[in-house]
Design an enzyme around this catalytic site. Structure first.
Site, PDB file in Angstrom:
ATOM      1  CE  LYS A 130      -3.773   2.009   2.766  1.00 39.32           C
ATOM      2  NZ  LYS A 130      -4.578   1.830   3.996  1.00 39.32           N
ATOM      3  CB  SER A 205      -7.524   4.010   2.700  1.00 39.58           C
ATOM      4  OG  SER A 205      -6.847   3.325   3.743  1.00 39.58           O
ATOM      5  CB  SER A 229      -8.380   1.230   5.632  1.00 34.39           C
ATOM      6  OG  SER A 229      -9.015   2.486   5.656  1.00 34.39           O
TER       7      SER A 229
END
Length: 529
Positions: A130, A205, A229
């Site tokens: 990420k 996210s 997330s």
């Protein structure tokens, strides 16, 4: 006890603001180019259908080279990423060089396979990261145009742990702007699509991670979770993910950093297509604190106590849970009872209906020294002056803002948060915390919906912004959760459920994940549906 007039007014204000946003989005947002009729190609290379654990074993045994495995994933990313927009920056050349070094190391190793497995359990296995985690030499922007030239100068601790275990990063993946929205969309990298339906969101996210993993462009990855997330992208993209008990896996060198009491609710954890990779990844990521989680303890599912919570009891903020998700959770209950002879008890907690207010209140609490969290508008403006959300909204309406409507909305909604925490909401949280901990103990798990619906169309989270509460409330309770896929619905979209355990009982939810994968089939190739 009912909500006060002030709290009722806050509910009304939240809904009114988001109603305005919905209208603005409908009439002012540029249309996304149609992808109707397009879908991901099916997986053709059998190496892409093996878990990281299996790949590592084959690499150690010289049944396949690390270069072959890394190249297979590079080829897949190049095949699907133009459709998904999940990987925002690759390091393919460096990864192939590192894979060649791995193959050379294995050729020269004289200690045998067992030595390599103990010292380098992920040797030669590709990894996605990420973009909000620092990965040396890679962008470290979290989707902020103002940070477009920021490059990580170090590895975040958990990335360093995985690299030391032999994993090879292939690149970094898209996030929502500043990691505070349920869709991975920003004006630096664009929007990420769902591999099961390119017109739908991959979540946020960690949506870039969820998308590339779900699309078989990665086998393991890492995510962070302060309100869902990890779990929401895993749910939407049909993969496994684990939100670790807070304080075990390092959250250092992430952006944005936590402030106030937010470090109590943020967790980092593994995301992957195969349940058997969760536990070994978590052992590596936890590093010296792995012993806190009893990950080597064998779990007998017949001896666990199981509970199911079908919904939040009717929150003013969230939509009702859809029938297909209610039905699949009931199916999980029936299978457990049939397979193990256990009784799964349905329970309800009235306090869950205040889940959003609890999450919002605790996210805004000051730290032990009385310092409040950094305002979101201040983060939006870094490294310069704080952003003015009203001005950004006006700029957005004429296409001049560097920020997404979602980020502007978060900045605007922040001003509605009362400077004084509601005593009623604090009481509801403390009561819920006590009841849940007493229910679970050290041998209990419960099932809870991951979200009220399957992956929505792009931008539709703006119309229903608080549905993340189904995941967010568990962050405030500080509990470990494993997100598990449970097949596909009639539209070919992933179903799933959260498996929640008591604090530091991560090994229980991971064991349930293995059972659910075996029973419901786990990840499905989106190109084959």
């Amino acid at each position: 006890m009912a909500l006060s007039r002030l709290e009722k007014a806050q509910v009304w204000l939240f809904k009114a603001v988001m109603g305005v946003f919905s209208l603005l989005l409908r009439f002012l947002s540029p249309r996304r180019p149609t992808v109707s009729g397009k879908k991901l190609p099916p997986v053709s290379n059998p190496l892409l259908l093996l878990s990281a654990t299996q790949l590592a074993k084959k690499i150690r045994r010289r049944e396949v080279s690390s270069v072959e495995v890394v190249q297979a994933y590079i080829d897949r990313i190049q095949e699907v990423n133009p459709l998904l927009n999940a990987v925002v920056k690759d390091r393919f050349a460096a990864a192939l060089q590192e894979a060649a070094q791995v193959d050379k190391l294995i050729e020269e190793e004289t200690g045998g396979e067992e030595v390599l497995e103990d010292r380098l359990p992920l040797l030669g296995v590709p990894l996605s990261v990420k973009e909000s985690f620092a990965l040396l030499g890679m962008p470290f922007t979290t989707g902020m145009i103002s940070r477009r030239r920021v490059v990580a100068t170090v590895d975040s601790p958990l990335v360093a742990q995985l690299k030391r275990a032999g994993a090879i990063p292939l690149g970094v993946t898209n996030t929502s702007e500043l990691c505070m929205w349920g869709e991975s969309h920003n004006h630096l990298y664009g929007i990420t699509s769902n591999p099961y339906d390119l017109e739908r969101t991959s979540g946020g996210s960690s949506g870039g991670e969820g998308s590339i993993l779900g699309g078989a462009g990665a086998v393991i990855g890492v995510g962070s979770d302060i309100g869902g997330s990890i779990r929401i992208p895993c749910f939407f993209n049909g993969i496994f993910g684990h939100k670790t008990t807070p304080g075990v896996v390092s959250c250092e060198n992430q952006y944005p950093p936590t402030s106030g009491r937010q470090d109590e609710y943020l967790s980092s954890g593994p995301m992957c297509r195969y349940a058997e990779d969760l536990l070994p990844m978590l052992k590596i990521m936890a590093g010296p604190k792995a012993h806190m989680l009893s990950l080597n303890t064998k779990v007998d599912l017949k001896k666990l106590r199981f509970f199911t919570i079908p919904h939040d009891g009717g929150s003013a903020f969230t939509y009702p849970v859809s029938k297909d998700l209610i039905d699949i959770q009931r199916k999980v209950v029936r299978r457990l009872e049939a397979d193990f002879g256990v009784k799964v008890q349905e329970v309800q907690f009235p306090e869950l209906r205040y889940g959003f207010q609890i999450w919002d209140t605790y996210m805004g609490l000051p730290d032990k020294e009385g310092k409040p969290p950094k305002p979101f508008a201040e983060l939006m403006g870094e490294p310069g002056r704080p952003a003015w959300p009203v001005w950004e909204l006006l700029k957005w309406m004429i296409g001049k803002s560097e920020h997404t409507l979602a980020a502007i909305g978060v900045g605007l909604l922040e001003v509605t948060r009362s400077s004084k925490a509601s005593s009623f909401i604090i009481q509801q949280k403390e009561k819920l915390q006590k009841e849940v901990e007493e229910l679970l103990g050290t041998d209990g798990v419960f099932f809870y919906p991951s979200h009220p619906r399957v992956a929505p169309k792009h931008h539709h989270p703006l119309f229903r912004p608080f549905d993340f509460t189904y995941t967010g409330i568990i962050n405030i309770l500080g509990l470990p959760i494993t997100q598990c896929p449970l097949g596909l619905n009639e539209e070919g979209l992933p179903l799933g459920v959260q498996v929640v355990g008591g604090k530091l009982q991560d090994h229980l939810t991971l064991a349930v994940a293995l059972y659910l994968e075996n029973t419901f089939g786990g990840w499905r190739d989106p190109g084959a549906n």
